[in-house]
Motif scaffolding. Structure first.
Motif, PDB file in Angstrom:
ATOM      1  N   PHE A  61     -35.502  82.339  31.621  1.00  0.00           N
ATOM      2  CA  PHE A  61     -35.168  81.602  30.412  1.00  0.00           C
ATOM      3  C   PHE A  61     -35.096  82.533  29.198  1.00  0.00           C
ATOM      4  O   PHE A  61     -34.168  82.464  28.399  1.00  0.00           O
ATOM      5  N   TYR A  68     -31.790  84.639  28.533  1.00  0.00           N
ATOM      6  CA  TYR A  68     -30.548  84.023  28.059  1.00  0.00           C
ATOM      7  C   TYR A  68     -30.482  84.131  26.538  1.00  0.00           C
ATOM      8  O   TYR A  68     -31.440  83.781  25.853  1.00  0.00           O
ATOM      9  N   ALA A 105     -32.855  79.823  38.357  1.00  0.00           N
ATOM     10  CA  ALA A 105     -32.192  78.716  37.668  1.00  0.00           C
ATOM     11  C   ALA A 105     -31.710  77.669  38.660  1.00  0.00           C
ATOM     12  O   ALA A 105     -31.363  77.978  39.802  1.00  0.00           O
ATOM     13  N   LYS A 157     -30.288  76.473  24.038  1.00  0.00           N
ATOM     14  CA  LYS A 157     -31.529  76.683  24.804  1.00  0.00           C
ATOM     15  C   LYS A 157     -32.560  75.724  24.254  1.00  0.00           C
ATOM     16  O   LYS A 157     -32.551  75.415  23.066  1.00  0.00           O
ATOM     17  N   SER A 215     -38.253  72.128  28.126  1.00  0.00           N
ATOM     18  CA  SER A 215     -38.089  71.234  29.268  1.00  0.00           C
ATOM     19  C   SER A 215     -39.352  70.398  29.417  1.00  0.00           C
ATOM     20  O   SER A 215     -40.398  70.735  28.865  1.00  0.00           O
ATOM     21  N   GLY A 234     -37.374  76.130  31.078  1.00  0.00           N
ATOM     22  CA  GLY A 234     -36.626  75.839  29.863  1.00  0.00           C
ATOM     23  C   GLY A 234     -35.249  75.344  30.249  1.00  0.00           C
ATOM     24  O   GLY A 234     -34.827  75.447  31.405  1.00  0.00           O
ATOM     25  N   THR A 235     -34.537  74.777  29.281  1.00  0.00           N
ATOM     26  CA  THR A 235     -33.174  74.323  29.541  1.00  0.00           C
ATOM     27  C   THR A 235     -32.181  75.270  28.871  1.00  0.00           C
ATOM     28  O   THR A 235     -32.424  75.771  27.778  1.00  0.00           O
ATOM     29  N   VAL A 236     -31.086  75.505  29.546  1.00  0.00           N
ATOM     30  CA  VAL A 236     -30.003  76.345  29.032  1.00  0.00           C
ATOM     31  C   VAL A 236     -28.704  75.567  29.229  1.00  0.00           C
ATOM     32  O   VAL A 236     -28.489  74.973  30.283  1.00  0.00           O
ATOM     33  N   VAL A 282     -34.228  76.525  33.877  1.00  0.00           N
ATOM     34  CA  VAL A 282     -34.454  77.937  34.154  1.00  0.00           C
ATOM     35  C   VAL A 282     -35.945  78.272  34.018  1.00  0.00           C
ATOM     36  O   VAL A 282     -36.606  77.899  33.042  1.00  0.00           O
ATOM     37  N   LYS A 332     -39.361  80.157  33.253  1.00  0.00           N
ATOM     38  CA  LYS A 332     -39.847  81.063  32.205  1.00  0.00           C
ATOM     39  C   LYS A 332     -40.594  82.222  32.849  1.00  0.00           C
ATOM     40  O   LYS A 332     -41.155  82.089  33.936  1.00  0.00           O
TER      41      LYS A 332
END
Length: 147
Positions: free
Chosen positions: A8, A11, A80, A109, A112, A118-120, A143, A145
Motif C-alpha cells: 500500500f 503506491y 493486492a 488511496k 480499509s 489499504g484501498t487503492v 492492498v 500494508k
C-alpha cells in the motif's frame, strides 16, 4: 512469475503505467460472441451494419473491457486483491482493425475496514490508435500494508 511486491505504501498518486497495444480482429468478435451469446447484428452482421449510421461492426463493450484489462495484467502483485471495477463507460466505438492499449493511473488511496490493508484506485483508460479514449473505469484494489 512474481515481480517485486508492491505494498500500500508503495503506491503513489498519479503514478502511471502504459501497456503494449493489441489489434482487434474479426476472430475476437466471433470468440466473444460465442462466449457471451451476444450475437446482436451490431457486432456480427457486416451487411446490416453498412445500412446503419455507424457503417461497420462495433466491438462488444465487454470485449474491449476484457482485452483492455487483460493488457494491464503484465505484473502479478501478491500483496493486492481486486475488489472490482467501478464507473465503467463505453466512450467511443472500437472496430475490427483498431489497436488499443491501456493507461493506468493511481487516482486515490485510502483506509480499509481491515487494519492491515489499504484501498487503492487505479483509473483505467483504454485508448485507440488515434489517441482517443474508448473506455474508462476505476479498478478498486485492496492492498496489504507493510507494517
Amino acid at each position: 512469475m512474481y515481480f517485486k511486491s508492491t505494498f500500500f505504501e508503495d503506491y503513489q498518486l498519479n503514478d502511471k503505467r502504459i501497456t503494449l497495444g493489441r489489434t482487434i480482429t474479426e476472430t475476437d468478435f466471433v470468440v466473444h460472441a460465442g462466449h457471451t451469446g451476444d450475437f446482436f447484428p451490431h457486432h456480427m452482421d457486416e451487411e446490416w451494419c453498412r445500412t446503419q449510421p455507424f457503417g461497420q461492426r462495433i466491438a462488444h463493450g465487454t470485449m474491449i473491457f476484457s482485452i483492455g484489462i487483460g493488457l494491464t495484467a503484465s505484473e502479478i502483485n501478491p500483496e493486492a486483491f481486486s475488489k472490482g471495477y467501478d464507473r465503467m463507460r463505453f466512450v467511443k466505438p472500437v472496430h475490427i482493425g483498431d489497436t488499443i492499449h491501456s493507461e493506468v493511473t493511481i487516482s486515490d488511496k485510502g483506509d480499509s475496514k481491515h487494519p492491515t490493508m489499504g484501498t487503492v484506485t487505479e483509473h483505467v483508460e483504454i485508448i485507440n490508435q488515434k489517441g482517443e479514449v474508448v473506455l474508462v473505469c476505476n479498478h478498486l484494489l485492496l492492498v496489504k500494508k507493510k507494517s
